[in-house]
Scaffold this motif. Structure first.
Motif, mmCIF file in Angstrom:
data_model
loop_
_atom_site.group_PDB
_atom_site.id
_atom_site.type_symbol
_atom_site.label_atom_id
_atom_site.label_comp_id
_atom_site.label_asym_id
_atom_site.label_seq_id
_atom_site.Cartn_x
_atom_site.Cartn_y
_atom_site.Cartn_z
ATOM 1 N N ALA A 1 0.825 -1.212 0.000
ATOM 2 C CA ALA A 1 0.000 0.000 0.000
ATOM 3 C C ALA A 1 0.857 1.260 0.000
ATOM 4 O O ALA A 1 0.565 2.221 -0.718
ATOM 5 C CB ALA A 1 -0.934 -0.008 1.206
ATOM 6 N N SER A 2 1.920 1.252 0.785
ATOM 7 C CA SER A 2 2.788 2.435 0.850
ATOM 8 C C SER A 2 3.501 2.685 -0.476
ATOM 9 O O SER A 2 3.636 3.836 -0.900
ATOM 10 C CB SER A 2 3.815 2.274 1.974
ATOM 11 N N MET A 3 3.946 1.626 -1.138
ATOM 12 C CA MET A 3 4.622 1.804 -2.422
ATOM 13 C C MET A 3 3.644 2.293 -3.493
ATOM 14 O O MET A 3 3.981 3.165 -4.294
ATOM 15 C CB MET A 3 5.295 0.496 -2.873
ATOM 16 N N ILE A 4 2.443 1.740 -3.514
ATOM 17 C CA ILE A 4 1.444 2.196 -4.487
ATOM 18 C C ILE A 4 1.076 3.651 -4.230
ATOM 19 O O ILE A 4 1.012 4.463 -5.153
ATOM 20 C CB ILE A 4 0.195 1.294 -4.450
ATOM 21 N N LEU A 5 0.854 3.984 -2.960
ATOM 22 C CA LEU A 5 0.497 5.356 -2.609
ATOM 23 C C LEU A 5 1.614 6.334 -2.965
ATOM 24 O O LEU A 5 1.346 7.424 -3.484
ATOM 25 C CB LEU A 5 0.152 5.453 -1.125
ATOM 26 N N SER A 6 2.861 5.960 -2.736
ATOM 27 C CA SER A 6 3.967 6.856 -3.071
ATOM 28 C C SER A 6 4.046 7.094 -4.575
ATOM 29 O O SER A 6 4.300 8.220 -5.013
ATOM 30 C CB SER A 6 5.294 6.308 -2.550
ATOM 31 N N THR A 7 3.807 6.057 -5.365
ATOM 32 C CA THR A 7 3.829 6.200 -6.822
ATOM 33 C C THR A 7 2.693 7.109 -7.293
ATOM 34 O O THR A 7 2.895 7.996 -8.130
ATOM 35 C CB THR A 7 3.733 4.820 -7.492
ATOM 36 N N ILE A 8 1.509 6.898 -6.756
ATOM 37 C CA ILE A 8 0.353 7.721 -7.131
ATOM 38 C C ILE A 8 0.583 9.177 -6.734
ATOM 39 O O ILE A 8 0.332 10.097 -7.522
ATOM 40 C CB ILE A 8 -0.934 7.164 -6.502
ATOM 41 N N LEU A 9 1.064 9.408 -5.514
ATOM 42 C CA LEU A 9 1.312 10.778 -5.062
ATOM 43 C C LEU A 9 2.374 11.481 -5.900
ATOM 44 O O LEU A 9 2.257 12.676 -6.188
ATOM 45 C CB LEU A 9 1.708 10.789 -3.583
ATOM 46 N N CYS A 10 3.398 10.745 -6.308
ATOM 47 C CA CYS A 10 4.444 11.339 -7.154
ATOM 48 C C CYS A 10 3.858 11.781 -8.499
ATOM 49 O O CYS A 10 4.181 12.862 -8.990
ATOM 50 C CB CYS A 10 5.583 10.336 -7.348
ATOM 51 N N CYS A 11 2.990 10.960 -9.075
ATOM 52 C CA CYS A 11 2.356 11.321 -10.352
ATOM 53 C C CYS A 11 1.404 12.501 -10.177
ATOM 54 O O CYS A 11 1.383 13.410 -11.020
ATOM 55 C CB CYS A 11 1.615 10.115 -10.919
ATOM 56 N N ILE A 12 0.647 12.510 -9.096
ATOM 57 C CA ILE A 12 -0.245 13.633 -8.825
ATOM 58 C C ILE A 12 0.548 14.924 -8.644
ATOM 59 O O ILE A 12 0.161 15.977 -9.156
ATOM 60 C CB ILE A 12 -1.123 13.341 -7.591
ATOM 61 N N ILE B 1 2.782 17.426 -1.603
ATOM 62 C CA ILE B 1 2.404 16.124 -2.150
ATOM 63 C C ILE B 1 3.642 15.289 -2.455
ATOM 64 O O ILE B 1 3.676 14.083 -2.183
ATOM 65 C CB ILE B 1 1.505 16.298 -3.387
ATOM 66 N N GLN B 2 4.689 15.907 -2.970
ATOM 67 C CA GLN B 2 5.922 15.173 -3.268
ATOM 68 C C GLN B 2 6.591 14.694 -1.973
ATOM 69 O O GLN B 2 7.116 13.583 -1.923
ATOM 70 C CB GLN B 2 6.883 16.053 -4.078
ATOM 71 N N LEU B 3 6.559 15.493 -0.930
ATOM 72 C CA LEU B 3 7.127 15.073 0.352
ATOM 73 C C LEU B 3 6.276 13.970 0.992
ATOM 74 O O LEU B 3 6.826 13.096 1.681
ATOM 75 C CB LEU B 3 7.280 16.268 1.289
ATOM 76 N N MET B 4 4.968 13.962 0.744
ATOM 77 C CA MET B 4 4.135 12.843 1.215
ATOM 78 C C MET B 4 4.491 11.563 0.459
ATOM 79 O O MET B 4 4.527 10.473 1.044
ATOM 80 C CB MET B 4 2.652 13.177 1.050
ATOM 81 N N SER B 5 4.792 11.680 -0.820
ATOM 82 C CA SER B 5 5.255 10.536 -1.595
ATOM 83 C C SER B 5 6.575 10.014 -1.031
ATOM 84 O O SER B 5 6.777 8.805 -0.898
ATOM 85 C CB SER B 5 5.425 10.930 -3.065
ATOM 86 N N CYS B 6 7.443 10.941 -0.691
ATOM 87 C CA CYS B 6 8.729 10.589 -0.072
ATOM 88 C C CYS B 6 8.514 9.829 1.225
ATOM 89 O O CYS B 6 9.158 8.808 1.489
ATOM 90 C CB CYS B 6 9.529 11.870 0.160
ATOM 91 N N LEU B 7 7.603 10.304 2.039
ATOM 92 C CA LEU B 7 7.307 9.661 3.318
ATOM 93 C C LEU B 7 6.757 8.246 3.115
ATOM 94 O O LEU B 7 7.157 7.310 3.820
ATOM 95 C CB LEU B 7 6.314 10.514 4.104
#
Length: 169
Positions: A68-79, A103-109
């Motif tokens: 879930a974290s990897m999918i969410l990070s990928t989605i947030l990076c694209c957003i 949003i990019q820092l949330m992807s990082c997290l």
């Protein structure tokens, strides 16, 4: 300014590509005769035989958190990339790309959480109930796992760049 803008766009696209590869590719933990990721574990003796990680897996909840974290990070990076493109044309001169940065820092997290959980629980995950997992303890981290940590660094740096960057002529 166009060179800086091109660099930022390429850097962000590279971050997203690293996240996609780390999430999808099957090389988080590798060894002689097997390879594993957050989705399945495969043996490669005579033929490749893959077993999906499902609820019969003893540490399924841990792997679900990593997935879930990897999918969410990928989605947030694209957003974040799409929001950056929108803000590029909508923001007034001198304003910062704060929303893109957040949003990019949330992807990082998220990618940091996924890689950290996998790092912490790797020994538990590969010493599970089934006989194969005992063999898997003899492996090492694969390139997808390393790419996840590199993606963490890239998303962190790009998140900071967006926070610092001001729109100029």
């Amino acid at each position: 300014m166009l060179v800086l803008l091109a660099f930022i766009i390429i850097f962000h696209i590279t971050s997203a590509a690293l996240l996609f590869i780390a999430t999808i590719d099957n090389a988080w933990w590798v060894g002689d005769g097997f390879f594993a990721d957050v989705w399945k574990i495969c043996t490669t003796e005579n033929i490749t035989n893959c077993t999906d990680i499902d609820d019969s897996f003893s540490h399924y909840s841990t792997m679900q958190a990593v997935q879930a974290s990897m999918i969410l990070s990928t989605i947030l990076c694209c957003i974040a990339f799409f929001i950056f493109l929108l803000q590029l044309f909508r923001l007034k001169q001198g304003e910062r790309f704060v929303l893109t940065s957040i949003i990019q820092l949330m992807s990082c997290l998220c990618v940091m959480i996924a890689a950290s959980i996998y790092t912490d629980r790797r020994q538990d995950i590969h010493h599970g109930n089934m006989g194969f997992y005992l063999q898997a303890a003899e492996g090492s981290y694969g390139y997808s796992f390393i790419l996840a940590w590199v993606a963490f660094a890239f998303t962190f740096i790009s998140g900071l760049m967006y926070l610092i960057l001001r729109k100029r002529k």
